[in-house]
Every structure is written in C-alpha cells, then in structure tokens.
Design a protein around this motif. Structure first.
Motif, PDB file in Angstrom:
ATOM      1  N   LEU A   1       2.879   8.290  -2.493  1.00 33.60           N
ATOM      2  CA  LEU A   1       3.025   9.147  -3.669  1.00 33.60           C
ATOM      3  C   LEU A   1       2.657  10.583  -3.299  1.00 33.60           C
ATOM      4  O   LEU A   1       1.640  10.830  -2.649  1.00 33.60           O
ATOM      5  N   GLU A   2       3.470  11.514  -3.725  1.00 32.84           N
ATOM      6  CA  GLU A   2       3.204  12.918  -3.401  1.00 32.84           C
ATOM      7  C   GLU A   2       1.904  13.393  -4.035  1.00 32.84           C
ATOM      8  O   GLU A   2       1.157  14.175  -3.441  1.00 32.84           O
ATOM      9  N   GLU A   3       1.632  12.900  -5.227  1.00 32.53           N
ATOM     10  CA  GLU A   3       0.416  13.336  -5.927  1.00 32.53           C
ATOM     11  C   GLU A   3      -0.257  12.150  -6.599  1.00 32.53           C
ATOM     12  O   GLU A   3       0.403  11.290  -7.176  1.00 32.53           O
ATOM     13  N   TRP A   4      -1.597  12.116  -6.481  1.00 31.09           N
ATOM     14  CA  TRP A   4      -2.397  11.200  -7.283  1.00 31.09           C
ATOM     15  C   TRP A   4      -2.982  12.028  -8.430  1.00 31.09           C
ATOM     16  O   TRP A   4      -3.810  12.918  -8.208  1.00 31.09           O
ATOM     17  N   VAL A   5      -2.558  11.737  -9.635  1.00 25.72           N
ATOM     18  CA  VAL A   5      -3.001  12.524 -10.786  1.00 25.72           C
ATOM     19  C   VAL A   5      -4.378  12.036 -11.226  1.00 25.72           C
ATOM     20  O   VAL A   5      -4.539  10.883 -11.636  1.00 25.72           O
ATOM     21  N   GLN A   6      -5.348  12.913 -11.126  1.00 26.26           N
ATOM     22  CA  GLN A   6      -6.714  12.556 -11.509  1.00 26.26           C
ATOM     23  C   GLN A   6      -6.799  12.319 -13.005  1.00 26.26           C
ATOM     24  O   GLN A   6      -6.368  13.145 -13.812  1.00 26.26           O
TER      25      GLN A   6
ATOM     26  N   PRO B   1       0.803  -1.223   0.000  1.00 19.66           N
ATOM     27  CA  PRO B   1       0.000   0.000   0.000  1.00 19.66           C
ATOM     28  C   PRO B   1       0.835   1.272   0.000  1.00 19.66           C
ATOM     29  O   PRO B   1       0.394   2.308  -0.513  1.00 19.66           O
ATOM     30  N   ALA B   2       2.046   1.201   0.550  1.00 21.87           N
ATOM     31  CA  ALA B   2       2.905   2.385   0.580  1.00 21.87           C
ATOM     32  C   ALA B   2       3.261   2.860  -0.825  1.00 21.87           C
ATOM     33  O   ALA B   2       3.551   4.049  -1.026  1.00 21.87           O
ATOM     34  N   ASP B   3       3.215   1.955  -1.801  1.00 24.79           N
ATOM     35  CA  ASP B   3       3.540   2.335  -3.177  1.00 24.79           C
ATOM     36  C   ASP B   3       2.592   3.398  -3.710  1.00 24.79           C
ATOM     37  O   ASP B   3       2.958   4.178  -4.605  1.00 24.79           O
ATOM     38  N   VAL B   4       1.366   3.444  -3.191  1.00 25.65           N
ATOM     39  CA  VAL B   4       0.433   4.478  -3.635  1.00 25.65           C
ATOM     40  C   VAL B   4       0.201   5.530  -2.549  1.00 25.65           C
ATOM     41  O   VAL B   4       0.034   6.711  -2.844  1.00 25.65           O
ATOM     42  N   GLN B   5       0.194   5.119  -1.297  1.00 25.11           N
ATOM     43  CA  GLN B   5      -0.059   6.073  -0.212  1.00 25.11           C
ATOM     44  C   GLN B   5       1.034   7.113  -0.086  1.00 25.11           C
ATOM     45  O   GLN B   5       0.767   8.258   0.284  1.00 25.11           O
TER      46      GLN B   5
END
Length: 380
Positions: free
Chosen positions: A263-268, A257-261
């Motif tokens: 991330l500095e930004e989640w690009v919509q 889960p850390a691979d996404v949590q």
C-alpha cells in the motif's frame, strides 16, 4: 428442549439468560420453545460432565526453577475468559503484598495437547524483558496432578483493549527483537502475534508478549508456515496504526502480507497516537522483513543454539475395555487409553475427580473469598 435446535449457538444463547441463577450443583435444565427455564435437575444421574486426565507432576519433567502451587491456595479475583482467571496466592505468614497471577487450565480433552505445548514452551523459555514471565505449575488438591499453570499478571490491559494509548516506535523494535529471539535462539514460533497478546509493563515501559496457546517448534510439533511470526508482526503493526482490523477475520492461509506492505500509504487512524511519523514505523518494519527474507531462513528448530524441546504428553496407563459384538455380547477384553471419562462413572467407581464448578460471580458478596477449586476460603 423438546425440539432439536438448528445450531449449538441457539442453546448457548438460551443458557446465557439463566446461567447466573443456576447453582453449581445443577446438571440439566429443561427449557420451553422460546428458551424460558421450566425446570432444573441436581440429580447426579443427569451429570454429563467429562472428567479429563491430568498428568502426575513427575511426568512433566519440569525445569528446576519452576515451583508449584495447589489450586486450593489460589484466591479468585476475576474471570478473564474461558479457562483463564485472575487469582492471587492466599497470604502466608506475615505476607501482606498480594501477588496477582493469571491462572490457565483445561477442562476439555480437546484442549489437552495444545495446553501441554503452551505450558512446556513457556516454562522452558529463559527470562526475557519482552515476555511475560511464567510463574508456577498448579496442582490439584486431590492427588497433586498438574491441572494448569500461572503467569505473572501485568496490569494495564492489552494493546487491543487500549487502542488510544500512544504506540511507541521502540515498542515495535522490541516486538521485532523478541520474535527474532524466539525464532533464532529457541526455534519457537509464537504463531499468534496480535494486539490481544501484547501488553505494556507499567513498571518498565516495555512491550510484553504472552499467550503461547498456538506456539510450535519451527519445522516440528505444532508449526504451520501460514501462521509465521513475520507475517504476524506485519498485520499487527498495520492494525495498530490504521485501526483496520478486517484482516483478523481472514484465514491465515489466505492472508497475503503484500496486501498491506505494498500500500502506498497507511492512513493513521484519528484516535491513534504515535511518537514518530508512520513512515518511520514502516521503514523499520520493511528493513526487518527484508533481512528476514534475504539474510537467513530457518527450516528446523534444532538448527538454533538454544532450541527448546519437551516430552510428549504422558499417556495414562491403559485400562481394560469390553469389546462387544453386534448383539451386545462381550467377546473379549481389550486395552484402551482414556484421556477423558464420564465424571458420573468415575464417582460410581469410587475415584476422586477434579471439580471445576463455582458460584456465579454475580452471587458473590464482598466478604466472600472464593478459591480456584470452588470452595470458600476460611475467614482467618
């Protein structure tokens, strides 16, 4: 085919070319080297189908509120996929409104125990505003044994099928709430939280969870920590917002889960619509994940006040089985439990077997009304 194929996929690919033109009574086909149909057989001696064991209704120990319906009373409307159909009840009396339900069943012994767990969990869950309601147990028309179950059909498609639909922040909050209820009230882990298993009820505008195919009792039957529901929510929300689905192809044991949590930004994704900024979705998610990690852990389902249990799968009675030596001579008669037997042999022994063959949908006409048992409903 004359030559052995490298993988079963080759045979399946060839079969798909011809499946719609083969009748329900075809047991075997002969194909050329390039997969063309050379001949087909309706000889019962060529029938390799296995007849699986279906438990008697009394062995299911169903809750009092769960009703039943015969398979022969279900009218086929569509086929969603392997072992899942859209059906409705045959009209009774003056009833005019059509009740649509999803009919799930099993025809392979390999699917038997997973089906048993799903059916038992789903029918024992209390009514919940964010869980698709369980409907009925489905009985065969021969001996009244349990061959499947139905759940209420919610129209509109899954989140996976309608990615362009706006995803509301309140739906994330509802998903979090239903996961907490499953885990902390009932001791149940869904273990397959994903967009393909989430619907939006058009009547209530509520997010609905369904498909308990991978469910398990936390710390008990069917449970695997790699598939925990918190992780499922994290990757599902990331999938919804970014459109990045590559984690679906990563083994659960290798997902982090850390691979996404982290991330500095989640690009919509440009096609994704949200009713709040991405930052608010992430804030709600992160607060919940932190609370789940810091405030409370559950190690066993029986720690929960309303934990759900169900009986083990009822084994069929053992049957005599001839044990032979290396020369083929019978040396003694033993006892063996059969969860599946060859259908041809069952027929030769005079036993009734549940049939699942149906005509191809492409062969059905507008006037045809096909029942779930493969028979046509009478015109009246």
């Amino acid at each position: 085919m004359d030559e052995r194929q490298e993988t079963p996929d080759v045979a399946i690919g060839h079969l798909k070319k011809h499946i719609d033109i083969l009748g329900p009574d075809v047991y075997a086909v002969q194909l050329s080297q390039n997969g063309e149909l050379m001949s087909s057989s309706t000889n019962p001696e060529d029938d390799q189908t296995m007849s699986v064991y279906y438990p008697p209704l009394q062995d299911v120990q169903r809750p009092k509120h769960v009703n039943t319906v015969l398979r022969s009373e279900l009218l086929e409307l569509n086929r969603f996929g392997p072992n899942v159909d859209l059906v409705s009840y045959l009209p009774r009396g003056d009833a005019t409104e059509q009740t649509k339900v999803a009919f799930k069943y099993y025809i392979l012994s390999e699917c038997l125990h997973k089906f048993w767990h799903e059916m038992n969990v789903w029918m024992r869950l209390p009514a919940h505003p964010n869980i698709v309601p369980f409907d009925r147990l489905v009985l065969d028309e021969l001996r009244g044994r349990v061959v499947g179950f139905t759940s209420l059909y919610i129209p509109g498609g899954t989140l996976d099928q309608h990615k362009s639909r706006m995803f509301k922040l309140e739906w994330l909050q509802q998903l979090i709430s239903v996961v907490d209820d499953l885990n902390f009230k009932y001791g149940i882990a869904h273990q397959d939280i994903a967009t393909r298993n989430l619907l939006i009820d058009p009547k209530t505008d509520a997010l609905m969870l369904f498909d308990f195919n991978y469910c398990g009792q936390i710390g008990g039957i069917g449970y695997g920590e790699d598939r925990n529901d918190v992780q499922g929510v994290i990757f599902t929300l990331y999938d919804i917002i970014t459109g990045d689905t590559h984690f679906q192809d990563v083994r659960y044991s290798e997902r982090n889960p850390a691979d996404v949590q982290e991330l500095e930004e989640w690009v919509q994704h440009p096609d994704v619509k949200l009713d709040h900024p991405v930052s608010e979705y992430r804030a709600v998610l992160n607060d919940w994940v932190y609370k789940r990690q810091a405030e409370r852990q559950i190690s066993h389902y029986k720690e929960e006040s309303e934990y759900i249990e169900w009986p083990e799968f009822p084994q069929p009675p053992p049957e005599d089985w001839p044990c032979r030596d290396i020369k083929g001579n019978i040396v003694r008669i033993g006892q063996r439990v059969f969860l599946a037997r060859q259908r041809r042999g069952e027929r030769e022994r005079g036993k009734a077997v549940v049939e699942w063959e149906r005509p191809a949908q492409t062969k059905l006409k507008d006037r045809d009304r096909l029942l779930a048992n493969g028979q046509f409903a009478p015109d009246n």
